[in-house]
Design a protein around this motif. Structure first.
Motif, PDB file in Angstrom:
ATOM      1  N   PRO A 423      41.953  34.808  49.375  1.00  0.00           N
ATOM      2  CA  PRO A 423      40.782  35.580  49.815  1.00  0.00           C
ATOM      3  C   PRO A 423      40.774  37.041  49.393  1.00  0.00           C
ATOM      4  O   PRO A 423      39.707  37.651  49.314  1.00  0.00           O
ATOM      5  CB  PRO A 423      40.828  35.435  51.351  1.00  0.00           C
ATOM      6  CG  PRO A 423      41.483  34.112  51.569  1.00  0.00           C
ATOM      7  CD  PRO A 423      42.526  34.014  50.488  1.00  0.00           C
ATOM      8  N   HIS A 424      41.951  37.632  49.129  1.00  0.00           N
ATOM      9  CA  HIS A 424      41.958  39.028  48.681  1.00  0.00           C
ATOM     10  C   HIS A 424      41.826  39.145  47.164  1.00  0.00           C
ATOM     11  O   HIS A 424      41.742  40.249  46.629  1.00  0.00           O
ATOM     12  CB  HIS A 424      43.223  39.742  49.155  1.00  0.00           C
ATOM     13  CG  HIS A 424      44.496  39.133  48.651  1.00  0.00           C
ATOM     14  ND1 HIS A 424      45.051  38.017  49.230  1.00  0.00           N
ATOM     15  CD2 HIS A 424      45.309  39.460  47.622  1.00  0.00           C
ATOM     16  CE1 HIS A 424      46.159  37.693  48.582  1.00  0.00           C
ATOM     17  NE2 HIS A 424      46.329  38.542  47.596  1.00  0.00           N
ATOM     18  N   ASP A 425      41.811  38.003  46.455  1.00  0.00           N
ATOM     19  CA  ASP A 425      41.588  37.990  45.012  1.00  0.00           C
ATOM     20  C   ASP A 425      40.097  37.841  44.723  1.00  0.00           C
ATOM     21  O   ASP A 425      39.289  37.630  45.622  1.00  0.00           O
ATOM     22  CB  ASP A 425      42.354  36.839  44.358  1.00  0.00           C
ATOM     23  CG  ASP A 425      43.861  36.960  44.500  1.00  0.00           C
ATOM     24  OD1 ASP A 425      44.368  38.105  44.450  1.00  0.00           O
ATOM     25  OD2 ASP A 425      44.544  35.925  44.683  1.00  0.00           O
ATOM     26  N   ALA A 471      35.957  47.740  41.426  1.00  0.00           N
ATOM     27  CA  ALA A 471      35.434  48.004  42.764  1.00  0.00           C
ATOM     28  C   ALA A 471      36.339  47.425  43.839  1.00  0.00           C
ATOM     29  O   ALA A 471      36.588  48.064  44.870  1.00  0.00           O
ATOM     30  CB  ALA A 471      34.022  47.430  42.896  1.00  0.00           C
ATOM     31  N   SER A 472      36.850  46.205  43.621  1.00  0.00           N
ATOM     32  CA  SER A 472      37.663  45.550  44.650  1.00  0.00           C
ATOM     33  C   SER A 472      39.053  46.158  44.769  1.00  0.00           C
ATOM     34  O   SER A 472      39.668  46.114  45.842  1.00  0.00           O
ATOM     35  CB  SER A 472      37.775  44.052  44.361  1.00  0.00           C
ATOM     36  OG  SER A 472      38.448  43.817  43.137  1.00  0.00           O
ATOM     37  N   GLN A 473      39.560  46.749  43.685  1.00  0.00           N
ATOM     38  CA  GLN A 473      40.928  47.264  43.693  1.00  0.00           C
ATOM     39  C   GLN A 473      41.021  48.779  43.855  1.00  0.00           C
ATOM     40  O   GLN A 473      42.016  49.293  44.367  1.00  0.00           O
ATOM     41  CB  GLN A 473      41.634  46.850  42.398  1.00  0.00           C
ATOM     42  CG  GLN A 473      41.796  45.339  42.273  1.00  0.00           C
ATOM     43  CD  GLN A 473      42.320  44.907  40.922  1.00  0.00           C
ATOM     44  OE1 GLN A 473      43.099  45.622  40.280  1.00  0.00           O
ATOM     45  NE2 GLN A 473      41.901  43.740  40.454  1.00  0.00           N
ATOM     46  N   ALA A 478      38.437  49.397  48.995  1.00  0.00           N
ATOM     47  CA  ALA A 478      39.848  49.106  48.733  1.00  0.00           C
ATOM     48  C   ALA A 478      40.763  50.237  49.195  1.00  0.00           C
ATOM     49  O   ALA A 478      41.985  50.148  49.047  1.00  0.00           O
ATOM     50  CB  ALA A 478      40.064  48.855  47.239  1.00  0.00           C
ATOM     51  N   ARG A 479      40.193  51.289  49.766  1.00  0.00           N
ATOM     52  CA  ARG A 479      40.991  52.459  50.143  1.00  0.00           C
ATOM     53  C   ARG A 479      41.147  52.571  51.658  1.00  0.00           C
ATOM     54  O   ARG A 479      40.210  52.329  52.409  1.00  0.00           O
ATOM     55  CB  ARG A 479      40.367  53.745  49.589  1.00  0.00           C
ATOM     56  CG  ARG A 479      40.381  53.785  48.063  1.00  0.00           C
ATOM     57  CD  ARG A 479      39.659  55.000  47.520  1.00  0.00           C
ATOM     58  NE  ARG A 479      39.636  54.977  46.061  1.00  0.00           N
ATOM     59  CZ  ARG A 479      40.522  55.576  45.287  1.00  0.00           C
ATOM     60  NH1 ARG A 479      41.503  56.262  45.839  1.00  0.00           N
ATOM     61  NH2 ARG A 479      40.451  55.516  43.978  1.00  0.00           N
ATOM     62  N   ALA A 488      45.099  44.875  47.901  1.00  0.00           N
ATOM     63  CA  ALA A 488      44.154  44.687  46.803  1.00  0.00           C
ATOM     64  C   ALA A 488      44.658  43.577  45.888  1.00  0.00           C
ATOM     65  O   ALA A 488      45.800  43.605  45.424  1.00  0.00           O
ATOM     66  CB  ALA A 488      43.982  45.983  46.027  1.00  0.00           C
ATOM     67  N   GLY A 489      43.817  42.595  45.632  1.00  0.00           N
ATOM     68  CA  GLY A 489      44.267  41.408  44.916  1.00  0.00           C
ATOM     69  C   GLY A 489      44.045  41.477  43.421  1.00  0.00           C
ATOM     70  O   GLY A 489      43.766  42.535  42.846  1.00  0.00           O
TER      71      GLY A 489
END
Length: 595
Positions: A423-425, A471-473, A478-479, A488-489
């Motif tokens: 789910p975090h990927d 955006a996701s990482q 992600a912060r 963060a995946g």
């Protein structure tokens, strides 16, 4: 005597515009280099220096547009993409078309030449003010004078209009900037800026509204009819939630965001291909935008099947005029008779979930049998492993070794990548053959999936994946307290060789920007084998098919990766594939799989 200021209004207008957009949640600005847009680029650089925005620089506009689209797909907020004048703006068209049809927020800010340079064949001047009229939810053409700009309150109002319209798709701000294009100082204000605005575009005329199919009140499920829930692209968790509460089979595309839970039917395409099974369905509740299988489209076109399309966006005041999914090849009279478009669907009072238990059980049982027969997952012979005899243990070792050396197939690739994601990927599919293989192959699992299914083009897939990964990482979500979250995946992209080559320019990584953990799995079968599933394979000669449909190539993927500074690895066996899927990913890398 008045001394001329060492700046045009361009610099002040750019600064005021971006600061006003910040107040409405703008966090990401994507820049493609250009002369006419220099004021906007420099203003964004200053905001980046103070930590107020995330700035991304791309070498070409098409990549910039799809990178911004990827950012918005992940965050749900419009990213701004800034271009110079001329053909630069036209290169954003594919991303704008996708954003419009997929309802992705996107803010295009194009720099333009002043009005007096239009119509006289001035250099790098084109008609760009309303170039996106057919797709943009809102557009505005604004002239910025050399030494006078609108006051800050005007830009605040403009930012509000752009923000509101962008919630359901792309918006376009065309700034006609006079020279000089950069500088600093005090600029007189003008309270009456000349502007030309348009709203809606050609998409405001769509069949669902013309036929009166759109309702503003929720529908109530008719639980007397054998019903299935269909989840297309963008359906999300609401489709799974309704199917679970209603106790109905969930036919969820792999790109739907709803392919999980007890009710999911993974092999729905095969089951729908059976005339008896398809004929037993009397009602379909549709979430999202189904695009992947002809079986679903055929079901929804059946005259005896009642269709309820749940579309909370299109039925809201903000979404009036948006394209709405309707069954194809159906007369207007038939659509009026059996199709409804509603904001939500409710269960009837006194709903008895047990009434449909046998219906759901039959679907689940058939699905499990099909899924078991299709899986490529290796199941060790545990009984043989427990044996103590030499022959048995030797046989077990040989079986395991053979499994490790098993060649990678399309089915194995999509199933192993799917199982490696958590789910975090993030998992991204190109509009190529692999997404259809995955739709027929992978079991239910809550994996965050992205795909450009609005127009289903292969344009900009690499750029989109880079935007999603960034955006996701590294983005706001992600912060934690300003630091990147440890959870963060990894983002993984499944793409065909032609789709990769189509967007090879997006592989260019910008020095000085954080590079995401992104694995691109490119299946290289030397051409567009997806067309083998279409009529053309049977109707064209072998020579013509290879020449104009399959389009074979001799590109060396490893050389491409090296040229753009990506890590590269080639895998051919199950063992090699599992190795790259289980190791830590820190940098962008290309994994080539040849068939």
């Amino acid at each position: 005597m008045t001394v001329p200021l060492p700046l045009s209004g361009a610099a002040a207008a750019a600064e005021r515009l971006l600061k006003s957009l910040l107040a409405y949640g703008l966090s990401d600005v994507v820049i493609a280099p250009g002369s006419r847009s220099q004021a906007l680029a420099l203003a964004a650089a200053e905001l980046e220096k103070s930590g107020r925005i995330f700035l991304h620089v791309r070498t070409d506009e098409r990549s910039a547009g799809f990178f911004a689209l990827g950012l918005a797909r992940e965050t749900g907020r419009a990213a701004a993409v800034v271009t110079t004048s001329g053909t630069a703006v036209a290169n954003l068209m594919p991303a704008v078309m996708e954003a419009a049809n997929a309802r992705i927020p996107l803010l295009v800010i194009s720099a333009d030449r002043p009005l007096e340079l239009h119509g006289i064949r001035a250099n790098q001047t084109a008609s760009q003010a309303a170039i996106f009229r057919a797709y943009a939810r809102f557009g505005i053409d604004l002239e910025i004078a050399a030494a006078a700009v609108p006051e800050l309150s005007y830009f605040d109002s403009l930012a509000g209009r752009l923000h509101t319209a962008s919630k359901t798709g792309p918006v376009h701000l065309n700034l006609r900037l006079n020279e000089p294009l950069s500088g600093s100082g005090d600029v007189p204000e003008s309270v009456s800026p000349p502007e030309q605005a348009y709203e809606g575009g050609a998409n405001s005329q769509v069949k669902a509204y013309e036929l009166g199919l759109v309702e503003t009140s929720p529908a109530v499920l008719d639980d007397s009819l054998p019903t299935v829930v269909i989840a297309g692209a963008g359906a999300g968790r609401s489709a799974e939630d309704f199917a679970h509460r209603a106790g109905l089979p969930l036919l969820a595309e792999v790109v739907s965001g709803a392919r999980f839970g007890r009710n999911v039917i993974n092999c729905y395409q095969t089951l729908l291909a059976d005339a008896e099974t398809r004929g037993a369905i009397a009602q379909a509740v549709v979430f999202g935008y189904p695009t992947l299988t002809r079986e679903v489209l055929a079901l929804l076109s059946e005259p005896a099947v009642r269709v309820v399309v749940v579309d909370a966006v299109a039925t809201s005041s903000a979404g009036v005029g948006l394209p709405v999914y309707l069954p194809a090849g159906v007369s207007d009279a038939e659509l009026k008779n059996r199709v409804r478009v509603v904001p939500d669907i409710l269960l009837p009072d006194g709903f008895n979930r047990d009434r449909g238990r046998a219906w759901l059980r039959a679907w689940v049982r058939a699905d499990r049998e099909l899924l078991t027969s299709r899986t490529t997952a290796h199941a060790p012979d545990t009984a043989l492993a427990r044996e103590t005899g030499y022959k048995e243990r030797n046989q077990y070792a040989r079986q395991e070794l053979a499994a490790m050396r098993e060649p990678v197939t399309r089915e194995m690739l999509v199933e192993r990548v799917w199982q490696a994601c958590w789910p975090h990927d993030r998992l991204v599919f190109a509009a190529s053959r692999l997404v259809r293989v995955a739709d027929r192959q992978v079991p239910g699992r809550p994996v965050p999936v992205h795909a450009n299914r609005g127009v289903a083009g292969i344009d900009g897939t690499v750029a989109t994946a880079l935007g999603i990964a960034t955006a996701s990482q590294f983005g706001v979500a992600a912060r934690v307290n300003g630091e990147i979250a440890a959870s963060a995946g990894v983002t993984r992209l499944l793409i065909g060789d032609l789709a990769l080559l189509h967007d090879a320019g997006s592989l260019a990584l910008t020095p000085g920007e954080a590079q995401p953990a992104l694995q691109i799995f490119v299946l290289n079968d030397c051409g567009g084998t997806i067309f083998e599933q279409l009529e053309v394979k049977k109707t064209a000669s072998a020579q013509a098919y290879d020449r104009v449909m399959r389009t074979p190539h001799n590109v060396v993927i490893e050389s491409l990766a090296t040229a753009y500074g990506w890590k590269y690895e080639k895998v051919a066996t199950r063992s090699e594939l599992d190795t790259v899927l289980t190791r830590q990913v820190q940098d962008p890398e290309i994994i080539e799989v040849t068939i």
